[in-house]
Design an enzyme around this catalytic site. Structure first.
Site, mmCIF file in Angstrom:
data_model
loop_
_atom_site.group_PDB
_atom_site.id
_atom_site.type_symbol
_atom_site.label_atom_id
_atom_site.label_comp_id
_atom_site.label_asym_id
_atom_site.label_seq_id
_atom_site.Cartn_x
_atom_site.Cartn_y
_atom_site.Cartn_z
ATOM 1 N N LYS A 55 0.811 -1.221 0.000
ATOM 2 C CA LYS A 55 0.000 0.000 0.000
ATOM 3 C C LYS A 55 0.847 1.275 0.000
ATOM 4 O O LYS A 55 0.378 2.333 -0.401
ATOM 5 C CB LYS A 55 -0.967 0.011 1.176
ATOM 6 C CG LYS A 55 -2.088 -1.009 1.031
ATOM 7 C CD LYS A 55 -3.434 -0.351 1.032
ATOM 8 C CE LYS A 55 -4.576 -1.276 0.707
ATOM 9 N NZ LYS A 55 -4.579 -2.553 1.436
ATOM 10 N N SER A 80 -8.259 2.135 8.504
ATOM 11 C CA SER A 80 -7.452 2.039 9.717
ATOM 12 C C SER A 80 -6.344 1.015 9.534
ATOM 13 O O SER A 80 -5.552 0.766 10.424
ATOM 14 C CB SER A 80 -8.324 1.684 10.914
ATOM 15 O OG SER A 80 -9.048 0.508 10.646
ATOM 16 N N GLU A 206 -9.746 -13.936 -3.313
ATOM 17 C CA GLU A 206 -10.383 -13.290 -2.161
ATOM 18 C C GLU A 206 -10.868 -14.345 -1.171
ATOM 19 O O GLU A 206 -10.935 -15.529 -1.483
ATOM 20 C CB GLU A 206 -11.517 -12.374 -2.628
ATOM 21 C CG GLU A 206 -12.649 -13.104 -3.300
ATOM 22 C CD GLU A 206 -13.703 -12.166 -3.876
ATOM 23 O OE1 GLU A 206 -13.648 -10.945 -3.647
ATOM 24 O OE2 GLU A 206 -14.595 -12.680 -4.556
ATOM 25 N N GLY A 210 -16.234 -13.729 1.614
ATOM 26 C CA GLY A 210 -16.596 -12.452 0.997
ATOM 27 C C GLY A 210 -16.297 -12.461 -0.483
ATOM 28 O O GLY A 210 -15.423 -11.744 -0.955
ATOM 29 N N ASP A 212 -17.551 -11.206 -3.128
ATOM 30 C CA ASP A 212 -18.226 -10.195 -3.968
ATOM 31 C C ASP A 212 -17.478 -9.978 -5.280
ATOM 32 O O ASP A 212 -18.086 -9.747 -6.311
ATOM 33 C CB ASP A 212 -18.336 -8.864 -3.215
ATOM 34 C CG ASP A 212 -16.977 -8.297 -2.887
ATOM 35 O OD1 ASP A 212 -16.326 -8.836 -1.970
ATOM 36 O OD2 ASP A 212 -16.544 -7.345 -3.559
ATOM 37 N N SER A 306 1.197 -9.794 -0.264
ATOM 38 C CA SER A 306 0.861 -8.369 -0.222
ATOM 39 C C SER A 306 1.241 -7.645 1.065
ATOM 40 O O SER A 306 1.356 -6.421 1.062
ATOM 41 C CB SER A 306 -0.627 -8.179 -0.514
ATOM 42 O OG SER A 306 -1.406 -8.983 0.337
#
Ligand SMILES: *Cc1c(COP(=O)(O)O)cnc(C)c1O
Length: 322
Positions: A55, A80, A206, A210, A212, A306
């Site tokens: 990130k 957060s 994923e 979840g 999606d 990651s």
């Protein structure tokens, strides 16, 4: 849509911006694993990136791209997790004031780390307030620029630099496995892979709880879900973004899912065999490969690890669980 989709040139440009600032993280391999899978697996180790996750790449690129007036006014974000640390450190390095909107009950260690990078923390109440609204009111009242965790062209372009580095080092690959939350990392990776290894099959991975992203990819529209329950806390997003979804839909081969049990097994493998800490979310791509969710035998495979930020007592628990 207000922002245009980033292209590979933006990833190249982000790579220049990050030169000498972000770590060029190592690409590691394991003979044991290669023998077990009859494959060649290359791990891009973003758990060793600054702030402990990829990130930093997108966060730094986004803050660096701001105008002088925007830098003067400062930035705000509402994550957060790793994105908050990334924005806090990037802002400190670039001399920009950063505000991080965090729940009042966020872990003390996270708050301390954010304050340690010189950021201001604005707290909100999880039950009665919406974090995006808190951030947006700061944008309106104080003229701050909001840098969201994934649905932003400069964030996506920055995240793409990890796979660009990987492919420059390994040459073309047959398949690539990328952790998937809101899709900033995956869509940036797709831009890099499409340019540097066009025949490479790129998979987003994923948590099963979840899926999606999988539903969205397969139905062709953004499917939103309630916040899922998984140990992959960096991928608990409710839906793909307006920018990330079209890139994923266009360039990804498929979206796969793995269970929390499979994540723990992968985390244990990295600790035991490769002597490194990878957080549960960071294990998503690896777990898909280890469990051969799609065929990997005889192939040259890239796996993006990651991040490596995990609470030590939680980590000890993962190591002990059978
Ligand atoms: C944020 C994050 C992800 C998911 O990235 P997206 O760009 O939201 O898809 C994966 N792994 C780690 C460690 C993260 O911090």
């Amino acid at each position: 849509m207000t922002a245009t989709l980033p292209i590979y040139d933006d990833v190249v440009d982000a790579g220049r911006t990050l030169e000498g600032v972000a770590h060029r993280t190592p690409v590691l391999t394991s003979r044991t694993l290669d023998a077990r899978l009859d494959a060649r697996v290359f791990f891009k180790c973003e758990n060793f990136q600054r702030v402990g996750a990829f990130k930093f790449r997108g966060g730094y690129n986004a803050v660096a791209k701001l105008s002088a007036a925007q830098r003067e006014a400062g930035v705000v974000t509402f994550s957060s997790g790793n994105h908050a640390q990334a924005i806090a450190l990037a802002s400190q390095l670039l001399g920009v004031a950063a505000t991080i909107v965090m729940p009042r009950d966020a872990p003390a260690a996270k708050k301390a780390a954010t304050l340690g990078y010189g950021a201001r923390v604005v707290e909100y109440d999880r039950r009665s307030q919406d974090r995006e609204q808190v951030a947006r009111s700061l944008v309106e009242e104080q003229g701050l620029t909001l840098i969201p965790p994934y649905d932003h062209p400069d964030v996506i372009a920055g995240q793409g630099t990890a796979v660009k580095e990987l492919l420059e080092e390994t040459g073309p690959l047959d398949a690539l496995f990328i952790p998937l939350g809101g899709g900033g990392l995956l869509s940036g990776s797709l831009l890099a892979a499409h340019a540097l290894s066009p025949d490479c099959a790129v998979y987003g991975v994923e948590p099963q709880a979840g899926n999606d992203g999988q539903q969205s990819f397969r139905t062709g529209r953004i499917v939103r879900i309630a916040t899922p329950d998984s140990i992959a806390d960096g991928a608990l997003t409710q839906g793909l973004g307006e920018l990330t979804f079209p890139l994923i839909r266009q360039y990804a081969r498929d979206v796969l899912t793995v269970s929390d049990g499979q994540l723990v097994q992968a985390l244990q493998f990295f600790a035991e065999r490769m002597k490194m800490v990878v957080e549960p979310t960071g294990c998503l791509g690896a777990a898909a490969v280890f469990n051969e969710i799609v065929p990997v035998r005889g192939k040259r495979i890239g796996v993006l690890l990651s991040g490596g930020n995990v609470d030590l007592s939680a980590y000890a628990g993962f190591l002990q669980s059978a």
